[in-house]
Motif scaffolding. Structure first.
Motif, PDB file in Angstrom:
ATOM      1  N   UNK A 116       1.407   4.991   6.480  1.00 52.71           N
ATOM      2  CA  UNK A 116       0.974   6.386   5.830  1.00 52.71           C
ATOM      3  C   UNK A 116       1.253   6.173   4.296  1.00 52.71           C
ATOM      4  N   UNK A 117       2.746   5.628   4.157  1.00 49.35           N
ATOM      5  CA  UNK A 117       2.968   5.522   2.592  1.00 49.35           C
ATOM      6  C   UNK A 117       2.028   4.497   1.924  1.00 49.35           C
ATOM      7  N   UNK A 118       1.886   3.495   2.506  1.00 49.43           N
ATOM      8  CA  UNK A 118       0.859   2.484   1.856  1.00 49.43           C
ATOM      9  C   UNK A 118      -0.437   2.971   1.711  1.00 49.43           C
ATOM     10  N   UNK A 119      -1.054   3.593   2.615  1.00 52.15           N
ATOM     11  CA  UNK A 119      -2.364   4.210   2.586  1.00 52.15           C
ATOM     12  C   UNK A 119      -2.541   5.384   1.354  1.00 52.15           C
ATOM     13  N   UNK A 120      -1.475   6.242   1.544  1.00 52.65           N
ATOM     14  CA  UNK A 120      -1.317   7.383   0.600  1.00 52.65           C
ATOM     15  C   UNK A 120      -1.125   7.079  -0.704  1.00 52.65           C
ATOM     16  N   UNK A 121      -0.493   5.693  -0.915  1.00 52.03           N
ATOM     17  CA  UNK A 121      -0.556   5.159  -2.487  1.00 52.03           C
ATOM     18  C   UNK A 121      -1.962   4.618  -2.849  1.00 52.03           C
ATOM     19  N   UNK A 122      -2.810   4.432  -1.987  1.00 52.48           N
ATOM     20  CA  UNK A 122      -4.130   3.615  -2.360  1.00 52.48           C
ATOM     21  C   UNK A 122      -5.328   4.741  -2.335  1.00 52.48           C
ATOM     22  N   UNK A 123      -5.233   5.898  -1.524  1.00 50.35           N
ATOM     23  CA  UNK A 123      -6.366   6.571  -1.221  1.00 50.35           C
ATOM     24  C   UNK A 123      -7.049   7.383  -2.634  1.00 50.35           C
ATOM     25  N   UNK A 124      -6.143   7.583  -3.655  1.00 53.16           N
ATOM     26  CA  UNK A 124      -7.031   7.995  -4.648  1.00 53.16           C
ATOM     27  C   UNK A 124      -7.692   6.802  -6.127  1.00 53.16           C
ATOM     28  N   UNK A 125      -7.217   5.849  -5.504  1.00 56.14           N
ATOM     29  CA  UNK A 125      -7.798   4.611  -6.570  1.00 56.14           C
ATOM     30  C   UNK A 125      -9.132   4.553  -6.525  1.00 56.14           C
ATOM     31  N   UNK A 126      -9.877   4.780  -7.774  1.00 54.40           N
ATOM     32  CA  UNK A 126     -11.155   4.748  -7.861  1.00 54.40           C
ATOM     33  C   UNK A 126     -11.992   3.524  -7.259  1.00 54.40           C
ATOM     34  N   UNK A 127     -13.048   3.246  -6.895  1.00 50.14           N
ATOM     35  CA  UNK A 127     -13.705   2.407  -6.320  1.00 50.14           C
ATOM     36  C   UNK A 127     -13.816   1.305  -7.172  1.00 50.14           C
ATOM     37  N   UNK A 128     -14.065   1.354  -8.435  1.00 56.25           N
ATOM     38  CA  UNK A 128     -14.320   0.608  -9.594  1.00 56.25           C
ATOM     39  C   UNK A 128     -12.834  -0.086  -9.922  1.00 56.25           C
ATOM     40  N   UNK A 129     -11.819   0.367  -9.603  1.00 58.74           N
ATOM     41  CA  UNK A 129     -10.467  -0.215  -9.751  1.00 58.74           C
ATOM     42  C   UNK A 129     -10.151  -0.934  -8.506  1.00 58.74           C
ATOM     43  N   UNK A 176      -7.058   2.263  16.008  1.00 58.10           N
ATOM     44  CA  UNK A 176      -7.501   0.976  15.802  1.00 58.10           C
ATOM     45  C   UNK A 176      -6.460   0.192  15.002  1.00 58.10           C
ATOM     46  N   UNK A 177      -6.146   0.828  13.909  1.00 62.75           N
ATOM     47  CA  UNK A 177      -5.378   0.116  12.740  1.00 62.75           C
ATOM     48  C   UNK A 177      -4.183  -0.107  13.165  1.00 62.75           C
ATOM     49  N   UNK A 178      -3.446   0.791  14.127  1.00 63.23           N
ATOM     50  CA  UNK A 178      -2.023   0.519  14.442  1.00 63.23           C
ATOM     51  C   UNK A 178      -2.042  -0.432  15.705  1.00 63.23           C
ATOM     52  N   UNK A 179      -2.924  -0.202  16.394  1.00 63.46           N
ATOM     53  CA  UNK A 179      -2.892  -1.117  17.658  1.00 63.46           C
ATOM     54  C   UNK A 179      -3.278  -2.667  17.561  1.00 63.46           C
ATOM     55  N   UNK A 180      -3.948  -2.841  16.097  1.00 63.02           N
ATOM     56  CA  UNK A 180      -4.295  -3.939  15.816  1.00 63.02           C
ATOM     57  C   UNK A 180      -3.548  -5.269  14.939  1.00 63.02           C
ATOM     58  N   UNK A 181      -2.687  -4.626  14.519  1.00 63.44           N
ATOM     59  CA  UNK A 181      -1.867  -5.296  13.217  1.00 63.44           C
ATOM     60  C   UNK A 181      -0.375  -5.555  13.947  1.00 63.44           C
ATOM     61  N   UNK A 182      -0.154  -6.709  13.403  1.00 67.20           N
ATOM     62  CA  UNK A 182       1.421  -7.212  13.380  1.00 67.20           C
ATOM     63  C   UNK A 182       2.062  -7.253  12.096  1.00 67.20           C
ATOM     64  N   UNK A 183       2.915  -6.679  11.850  1.00 68.43           N
ATOM     65  CA  UNK A 183       3.627  -6.264  10.499  1.00 68.43           C
ATOM     66  C   UNK A 183       5.046  -6.723  10.443  1.00 68.43           C
ATOM     67  N   UNK A 184       5.346  -6.679   9.230  1.00 62.23           N
ATOM     68  CA  UNK A 184       6.905  -6.680   9.105  1.00 62.23           C
ATOM     69  C   UNK A 184       7.672  -5.612   9.324  1.00 62.23           C
ATOM     70  N   UNK A 185       8.897  -5.233   9.010  1.00 57.19           N
ATOM     71  CA  UNK A 185       9.636  -4.209   9.676  1.00 57.19           C
ATOM     72  C   UNK A 185       9.332  -3.169   8.540  1.00 57.19           C
ATOM     73  N   UNK A 186       8.827  -3.320   7.402  1.00 55.02           N
ATOM     74  CA  UNK A 186       8.866  -2.114   6.350  1.00 55.02           C
ATOM     75  C   UNK A 186       7.371  -1.399   6.684  1.00 55.02           C
ATOM     76  N   UNK A 187       6.486  -2.051   7.475  1.00 56.44           N
ATOM     77  CA  UNK A 187       5.311  -1.358   7.744  1.00 56.44           C
ATOM     78  C   UNK A 187       4.940  -1.088   9.347  1.00 56.44           C
ATOM     79  N   UNK A 188       6.226  -1.391  10.051  1.00 58.42           N
ATOM     80  CA  UNK A 188       5.972  -1.370  11.518  1.00 58.42           C
ATOM     81  C   UNK A 188       6.148   0.005  11.913  1.00 58.42           C
ATOM     82  N   UNK A 189       5.459   1.129  11.241  1.00 57.97           N
ATOM     83  CA  UNK A 189       5.737   2.459  11.888  1.00 57.97           C
ATOM     84  C   UNK A 189       4.631   3.194  11.293  1.00 57.97           C
TER      85      UNK A 189
END
Length: 412
Positions: A300-313, A282-295
């Motif tokens: 994955x690199x973007x999500x990986x950097x966010x997955x361990x952020x505590x919800x209160x942060x 759903x995520x990949x088929x629903x977005x139009x992005x710049x070249x840096x995120x168009x893969x």
């Protein structure tokens, strides 16, 4: 060859000799190895096919890239190395079968929602800043779909997307904030519904019923799990709850996104292949992005950097603004509060958020209760900068802005 009773044995009758047990084991091992190899190859092939499918789903915004390159000299330079600023744009386009049900396609689109997502270099927090679509601001000359150019104008913010798409919106935000936009994503109505359905719905709590005919939304008070059409109506509604202002709509959007973050971070999604793949699809088929995120790798690199952020942060706030003096149906920035916020994001400096009624002795806009600027923050013309820390004095306080966090979105 006969046994003691004179009857030929089975080996003799077949005209052969018995197969040694060692040969039978070797043959079984060979067949087992061949079977395992076929399974591994099939699994690898299926994995590669799924990767290619997800990767091919993403649409790259090449037109925005060329327009931004044309105006590179006027764009802000990045100050804080390692941090990222991503502009999330919700389009109200009526193009396509799924979006046409919300109205006629007039040949244009506006930004129904714009959020500036700041990820600091240490990836220990995330700050999402809503920019009101009715905010009066300077929109630069932009390239339109028919190849013409608009004149630079002082108009409401969401005209930028209608005139010049993502590139015009990015240039407008950069002019407004002085913050360099590193990446952008655009998602329409249909894509939003797919994302929500992929995680099994998102829970919200309503203090009173919501009835908004324009948003096709009718919800009772209390705890609700919203999917698809109801979720879209909830984040779009302006007239079903409260005073019908865009302020309350943005508050609901932030509440919903906070609950969505918690849901995606939960084991029920990230560790469940049955839910993870639909979410990625759903995520990949629903977005139009710049070249840096168009893969898939870029996302994955973007999500990986966010997955361990505590919800209160994971913090949500709206840029400080008030009704525009010349037209109270529009907004204008509140200064120096907005400048202070933009400077903190530019410098990758910490900030905190709290409800408007916080009782820690400071106002939610970052000033002390008596209206003074907090020690260590100086508001200047268009910017606010931390003053040097003085020897022997208390540490510079972190400014607090009105907002919420993903950790505050529990139904209680």
């Amino acid at each position: 060859m006969k046994d003691s009773a004179g009857i030929p044995d089975a080996t003799g009758a077949a005209g052969g000799s018995p197969e040694p047990p060692r040969d039978r084991r070797r043959r079984l091992l060979r067949w087992t190895a061949a079977g395992v190899s076929l399974l591994v190859l099939a699994g690898a092939g299926a994995g590669w096919w799924l990767y290619r499918k997800l990767d091919a789903n993403i649409t790259e915004d090449t037109s925005a890239a060329s327009e931004l390159e044309r105006f590179e000299r006027e764009r802000p330079t990045a100050i804080a190395g390692g941090s990222q600023n991503i502009l999330l744009i919700g389009s109200d386009s009526r193009a396509g079968a799924d979006n046409s049900r919300y109205g006629r396609d007039g040949g244009g689109q506006r930004s129904d929602t714009v959020i500036l997502l700041h990820l600091p270099a240490d990836r220990r927090s995330a700050t999402a800043v809503s920019i009101p679509r009715d905010l009066m601001t300077d929109v630069p000359s932009c390239l339109t779909a028919d190849g013409s150019r608009t004149a630079a104008q002082f108009v409401q913010f969401n005209w930028a997307f209608q005139w010049g798409g993502a590139a015009c919106t990015i240039r407008t935000v950069e002019k407004l904030t002085g913050i360099r936009i590193d990446h952008h994503m655009v998602m329409d109505f249909g894509g939003f519904k797919k994302m929500v359905n992929a995680v099994g719905g998102v829970e919200v709590c309503l203090k009173q019923p919501m009835n908004d005919t324009e948003a096709r939304l009718h919800l009772p008070a209390g705890r609700q799990t919203l999917r698809g059409e109801q979720a879209l109506g909830f984040v779009r509604a302006r007239y079903g709850q409260g005073d019908g202002s865009d302020t309350e709509r943005m508050d609901r959007q932030q509440q919903f996104l906070g609950s969505l973050v918690k849901k995606v971070q939960s084991n029920g999604v990230l560790l469940n292949p049955g839910r993870l793949y639909p979410l990625l699809d759903a995520a990949t088929s629903s977005v139009t992005t710049d070249a840096g995120l168009a893969s898939l790798r870029g996302l994955y690199e973007l999500v990986r950097g966010m997955r361990d952020i505590p919800t209160e942060q994971v913090k949500f706030l709206t840029v400080p603004r008030r009704p525009y003096a010349a037209n109270r149906n529009r907004d204008e920035l509140v200064q120096p509060d907005a400048a202070r916020l933009f400077q903190r994001l530019r410098a990758d400096a910490p900030l905190t958020v709290a409800p408007p009624t916080e009782a820690d002795g400071r106002k939610a806009d970052g000033r002390e209760a008596d209206g003074r600027e907090p020690d260590g923050v100086r508001a200047g013309a268009g910017s606010a900068e931390p003053s040097p820390t003085r020897t022997g004095t208390a540490p510079t306080p972190v400014p607090t802005f009105t907002g919420t966090t993903a950790g505050m979105t529990d139904c209680r």
